[in-house]
Design an enzyme around this catalytic site. Structure first.
Site, PDB file in Angstrom:
ATOM      1  N   THR A  32       0.832  -1.218   0.000  1.00  0.00           N
ATOM      2  CA  THR A  32       0.000   0.000   0.000  1.00  0.00           C
ATOM      3  C   THR A  32       0.865   1.266   0.000  1.00  0.00           C
ATOM      4  O   THR A  32       0.684   2.157  -0.839  1.00  0.00           O
ATOM      5  CB  THR A  32      -0.912   0.005   1.257  1.00  0.00           C
ATOM      6  OG1 THR A  32      -1.606  -1.234   1.288  1.00  0.00           O
ATOM      7  CG2 THR A  32      -1.879   1.155   1.242  1.00  0.00           C
ATOM      8  N   VAL A  33       1.802   1.333   0.927  1.00  0.00           N
ATOM      9  CA  VAL A  33       2.608   2.557   1.043  1.00  0.00           C
ATOM     10  C   VAL A  33       3.689   2.585  -0.041  1.00  0.00           C
ATOM     11  O   VAL A  33       3.913   3.627  -0.683  1.00  0.00           O
ATOM     12  CB  VAL A  33       3.237   2.680   2.451  1.00  0.00           C
ATOM     13  CG1 VAL A  33       4.031   3.971   2.577  1.00  0.00           C
ATOM     14  CG2 VAL A  33       2.158   2.629   3.531  1.00  0.00           C
ATOM     15  N   GLY A 146       1.240   8.486  10.615  1.00  0.00           N
ATOM     16  CA  GLY A 146       1.224   8.403   9.144  1.00  0.00           C
ATOM     17  C   GLY A 146       1.678   9.675   8.456  1.00  0.00           C
ATOM     18  O   GLY A 146       2.862  10.001   8.463  1.00  0.00           O
ATOM     19  N   GLU A 202      -8.702  -4.161  11.286  1.00  0.00           N
ATOM     20  CA  GLU A 202      -8.405  -5.500  10.783  1.00  0.00           C
ATOM     21  C   GLU A 202      -9.381  -6.511  11.392  1.00  0.00           C
ATOM     22  O   GLU A 202     -10.057  -6.206  12.373  1.00  0.00           O
ATOM     23  CB  GLU A 202      -6.972  -5.880  11.155  1.00  0.00           C
ATOM     24  CG  GLU A 202      -5.969  -5.028  10.409  1.00  0.00           C
ATOM     25  CD  GLU A 202      -4.545  -5.358  10.779  1.00  0.00           C
ATOM     26  OE1 GLU A 202      -4.291  -6.459  11.267  1.00  0.00           O
ATOM     27  OE2 GLU A 202      -3.694  -4.476  10.560  1.00  0.00           O
ATOM     28  N   ASP A 213      -0.870  -1.010  19.561  1.00  0.00           N
ATOM     29  CA  ASP A 213      -0.400  -0.166  18.461  1.00  0.00           C
ATOM     30  C   ASP A 213      -0.049   1.233  18.976  1.00  0.00           C
ATOM     31  O   ASP A 213       1.025   1.759  18.679  1.00  0.00           O
ATOM     32  CB  ASP A 213      -1.512  -0.087  17.395  1.00  0.00           C
ATOM     33  CG  ASP A 213      -1.206   0.913  16.300  1.00  0.00           C
ATOM     34  OD1 ASP A 213      -0.510   0.529  15.349  1.00  0.00           O
ATOM     35  OD2 ASP A 213      -1.645   2.077  16.403  1.00  0.00           O
ATOM     36  N   LYS A 217       3.655   3.481  19.239  1.00  0.00           N
ATOM     37  CA  LYS A 217       3.833   4.840  18.688  1.00  0.00           C
ATOM     38  C   LYS A 217       4.244   5.819  19.787  1.00  0.00           C
ATOM     39  O   LYS A 217       5.074   6.701  19.562  1.00  0.00           O
ATOM     40  CB  LYS A 217       2.539   5.293  18.014  1.00  0.00           C
ATOM     41  CG  LYS A 217       2.221   4.481  16.757  1.00  0.00           C
ATOM     42  CD  LYS A 217       0.834   4.784  16.247  1.00  0.00           C
ATOM     43  CE  LYS A 217       0.529   4.007  14.982  1.00  0.00           C
ATOM     44  NZ  LYS A 217      -0.905   4.096  14.630  1.00  0.00           N
ATOM     45  N   GLY A 314      -3.083   5.539   5.610  1.00  0.00           N
ATOM     46  CA  GLY A 314      -3.485   5.627   4.206  1.00  0.00           C
ATOM     47  C   GLY A 314      -2.246   5.693   3.333  1.00  0.00           C
ATOM     48  O   GLY A 314      -1.235   6.283   3.736  1.00  0.00           O
TER      49      GLY A 314
HETATM   50  N1  LIG Z   1      -0.790   1.484   5.354  1.00  0.00           N
HETATM   51  C1  LIG Z   1      -0.733   2.550   6.149  1.00  0.00           C
HETATM   52  O1  LIG Z   1      -1.650   3.368   6.190  1.00  0.00           O
HETATM   53  C2  LIG Z   1       0.486   2.768   7.018  1.00  0.00           C
HETATM   54  C3  LIG Z   1       0.535   3.928   7.841  1.00  0.00           C
HETATM   55  C4  LIG Z   1       1.678   4.162   8.623  1.00  0.00           C
HETATM   56  C5  LIG Z   1       2.715   3.247   8.580  1.00  0.00           C
HETATM   57  N2  LIG Z   1       2.605   2.122   7.810  1.00  0.00           N
HETATM   58  C6  LIG Z   1       3.726   1.188   7.820  1.00  0.00           C
HETATM   59  O2  LIG Z   1       4.265   1.088   6.515  1.00  0.00           O
HETATM   60  C7  LIG Z   1       4.812  -0.214   6.306  1.00  0.00           C
HETATM   61  C8  LIG Z   1       4.172  -0.808   5.060  1.00  0.00           C
HETATM   62  O3  LIG Z   1       2.777  -0.887   5.254  1.00  0.00           O
HETATM   63  P1  LIG Z   1       1.787  -1.265   4.060  1.00  0.00           P
HETATM   64  O4  LIG Z   1       0.427  -0.888   4.541  1.00  0.00           O
HETATM   65  O5  LIG Z   1       2.284  -0.737   2.781  1.00  0.00           O
HETATM   66  O6  LIG Z   1       1.920  -2.868   4.084  1.00  0.00           O
HETATM   67  P2  LIG Z   1       1.524  -3.859   2.918  1.00  0.00           P
HETATM   68  O7  LIG Z   1       0.464  -3.293   2.053  1.00  0.00           O
HETATM   69  O8  LIG Z   1       1.279  -5.192   3.563  1.00  0.00           O
HETATM   70  O9  LIG Z   1       2.852  -3.957   2.041  1.00  0.00           O
HETATM   71  C9  LIG Z   1       3.991  -4.688   2.422  1.00  0.00           C
HETATM   72  C10 LIG Z   1       4.678  -5.139   1.140  1.00  0.00           C
HETATM   73  O10 LIG Z   1       5.898  -5.752   1.508  1.00  0.00           O
HETATM   74  C11 LIG Z   1       5.985  -7.023   0.868  1.00  0.00           C
HETATM   75  N3  LIG Z   1       6.735  -7.924   1.716  1.00  0.00           N
HETATM   76  C12 LIG Z   1       6.379  -8.417   2.917  1.00  0.00           C
HETATM   77  N4  LIG Z   1       7.356  -9.186   3.414  1.00  0.00           N
HETATM   78  C13 LIG Z   1       8.362  -9.179   2.495  1.00  0.00           C
HETATM   79  C14 LIG Z   1       9.630  -9.787   2.435  1.00  0.00           C
HETATM   80  N5  LIG Z   1      10.073 -10.587   3.416  1.00  0.00           N
HETATM   81  N6  LIG Z   1      10.394  -9.554   1.344  1.00  0.00           N
HETATM   82  C15 LIG Z   1       9.954  -8.782   0.342  1.00  0.00           C
HETATM   83  N7  LIG Z   1       8.751  -8.177   0.342  1.00  0.00           N
HETATM   84  C16 LIG Z   1       7.965  -8.375   1.409  1.00  0.00           C
HETATM   85  C17 LIG Z   1       4.524  -7.467   0.729  1.00  0.00           C
HETATM   86  O11 LIG Z   1       4.412  -8.441  -0.305  1.00  0.00           O
HETATM   87  P3  LIG Z   1       3.081  -9.305  -0.484  1.00  0.00           P
HETATM   88  O12 LIG Z   1       2.284  -8.604  -1.512  1.00  0.00           O
HETATM   89  O13 LIG Z   1       3.569 -10.637  -0.902  1.00  0.00           O
HETATM   90  O14 LIG Z   1       2.405  -9.367   0.858  1.00  0.00           O
HETATM   91  C18 LIG Z   1       3.843  -6.160   0.360  1.00  0.00           C
HETATM   92  O15 LIG Z   1       3.913  -5.871  -1.001  1.00  0.00           O
HETATM   93  C19 LIG Z   1       4.519  -0.999   7.591  1.00  0.00           C
HETATM   94  O16 LIG Z   1       5.636  -0.925   8.441  1.00  0.00           O
HETATM   95  C20 LIG Z   1       3.342  -0.227   8.197  1.00  0.00           C
HETATM   96  O17 LIG Z   1       3.252  -0.378   9.612  1.00  0.00           O
HETATM   97  C21 LIG Z   1       1.532   1.875   7.024  1.00  0.00           C
END
Ligand SMILES: NC(=O)c1ccc[n+]([C@@H]2O[C@H](COP(=O)([O-])OP(=O)(O)OC[C@H]3O[C@@H](n4cnc5c(N)ncnc54)[C@H](OP(=O)(O)O)[C@@H]3O)[C@@H](O)[C@H]2O)c1
Length: 436
Positions: A32-33, A146, A202, A213, A217, A314
């Site tokens: 997502t990010v 975020g 979730e 969580d 933070k 987001g």
């Molecule tokens: N989403 C938000 O709003 C938000 C806000 C603040 C902070 N964050 C932080 O930002 C980070 C990313 O969040 P996200 O929401 O983008 O998560 P996400 O959508 O689950 O994306 C994670 C990505 O990393 C890949 N991945 C996971 N393990 C891996 C590995 N061992 N080697 C290579 N690729 C791997 C996943 O592949 P797959 O497609 O195979 O799963 C996926 O594409 C996290 O630390 C989260 O806490 C997110």
């Protein structure tokens, strides 16, 4: 004779030889990010930053034709770490293998930008030290709130102050649920289901609801703003699950509402910290935060109070925070600016705040209930401030509230223990601090 593997040129060497002046950036985790980071980078364009790699497991399914052709798509993390990237963006989340990846990148002298709160809350001080020892940078501006630039503000705009307190609404899921109950007076379970249906919670929302969580933070904010090393588990976390629609009716009588508040305050050499539902004045900055927004308030000795409000999660808002960190690091690498590090203390952590309290009881109505509760409170030298009982409830499950004048948590809890198991009580007493 073995031949040494040639080391990739550092950015300074490349700049010297005029090969390129752009900072080379590799991204690990195209979710997502990560996807939003690449999209914004492609749309905005920047001569200062050049994306070199996108790394994700099973990367073939992730490839996008809108990404420039010279970007290398790979599922080999080692290839990224051995490359000549100057900055690695870690966006896979979780502790393992994110921790190993970040450590190895720093050990290779690459700066790291991450949004990973679990990692920074647990390993932040060690990783910052490692980054410092390798002359590179570790930035984690997106790991709290975020897209709200509270961590960069602590690092730059507020580092001239001496902060003594930080408080925030740090979990969008809890805020969505509590503000939904407030506005529609729906039961907790219905607000949770709605949050899950809208993608704000979730399927297993325990980390959010029970405060895990938010306290991770808070630990990061305490590190960045209060220079305190805080293990997340050392902060007491109280769940929002027992908060009922009727609590908003009683809170309104007190001109308050209910929010999950994370707070940390220096009191002498002890850091007072707590995460959980609190009564806050309805017309206060916290009381006005609706839906899944985040708000952080800082209190400084010289600059007074500051507020930071915005989207706590987001893809796009979080990606903005990640890219801002990348630009900050790139600028630093170009000018050889170093992060000024402050001493970090490992204080005693206490949740023994002195506040007024809201106690809500659900009882099977019978004579003598208030007298019995007043007797227990009196025996513990606790002063009742008010007693609230709304008419019209079923006498078999009657909610009423006692508010207490300020006292410490440690003074109140023995009294609460004595109240558990009273024959007329049909639910455990809900005990919330009142923040004025
Ligand atoms: N989403 C938000 O709003 C938000 C806000 C603040 C902070 N964050 C932080 O930002 C980070 C990313 O969040 P996200 O929401 O983008 O998560 P996400 O959508 O689950 O994306 C994670 C990505 O990393 C890949 N991945 C996971 N393990 C891996 C590995 N061992 N080697 C290579 N690729 C791997 C996943 O592949 P797959 O497609 O195979 O799963 C996926 O594409 C996290 O630390 C989260 O806490 C997110």
């Amino acid at each position: 004779m073995t031949q040494a593997t040639p080391k990739p040129a550092t950015r300074a060497q490349r700049t010297d030889t005029k090969q390129t002046s752009a900072c080379r950036v590799a991204l690990i985790g195209f979710g997502t990010v990560g996807r939003a980071v690449v999209k914004i980078l492609c749309e905005r364009g920047s001569s200062a930053i050049r994306l070199t790699h996108i790394c994700n497991r099973n990367v073939a399914r992730k490839k996008q034709d809108w990404v420039p052709r010279d970007v290398i798509w790979t599922d080999d993390v080692d290839a990224v770490l051995k490359s000549d990237a100057d900055i690695v963006i870690e966006l896979i989340g979780g502790l393992s293998p994110a921790e190993q990846i970040v450590r190895r990148a720093l050990e290779c002298g690459k700066s790291v930008v991450t949004a990973n709160k679990q990692l920074i809350a647990r390993m932040g001080p060690e990783l910052l030290q490692l980054a410092g020892s390798k002359g590179c940078q570790l930035e984690f501006g997106a790991s709290v709130a975020g897209g709200v630039p509270v961590l960069p503000s602590l690092r730059t705009g507020l580092c001239g102050d001496k902060l003594h307190g930080i408080a925030g609404i740090l979990n969008g899921t809890c805020n969505y649920i509590l503000s939904r109950i407030e506005n529609a007076r729906v039961p907790f379970s219905e607000a949770l289901e709605e949050a899950q249906a809208r993608g704000y919670a979730e399927a297993d929302a325990s980390e959010d609801l029970d405060g895990g969580d938010a306290r991770a933070k808070l630990a990061i904010l305490a590190l960045a703003g209060l220079h305190a090393r805080v293990a997340p588990e050392s902060v007491r976390a109280r769940t929002i699950r027992p908060v009922d629609a009727v609590d908003f009716d009683y809170a309104a009588e007190l001109r308050c509402t209910i929010r999950q508040i994370s707070r940390a305050d220096w009191q002498g050499s002890t850091l007072f910290a707590d995460v959980g539902p609190c009564l806050v004045p309805a017309d206060s900055p916290f009381g006005r935060v609706q839906r899944n927004l985040n708000l952080v308030l800082t209190s400084g000795q010289y600059g007074g109070d500051m507020a930071f409000l915005g989207a706590g999660a987001g893809g796009d808002p979080t990606a903005v925070a990640v890219l801002s960190d990348v630009m900050f690091v790139a600028e630093g690498l170009a000018g050889d600016k170093r992060r000024v590090t402050s001493s970090v203390f490992a204080p005693e952590i206490s949740s023994d705040f002195e506040t007024p309290w809201y106690l809500r009881f659900f009882v099977k109505d019978q004579p003598g209930i208030v007298a019995r509760l007043a007797q227990i409170l009196g025996a513990h030298r606790l002063n009742i401030d008010s007693l609230l009982q709304k008419p019209g409830f079923d006498k078999a499950s009657l909610p009423f509230v006692i508010t207490l004048e300020p006292c410490r948590d440690s003074q109140l809890h023995p009294a609460l223990e004595e109240m558990t198991g009273l024959p007329f009580s049909i639910r455990p007493c809900l005990c919330l601090p009142i923040l004025r």
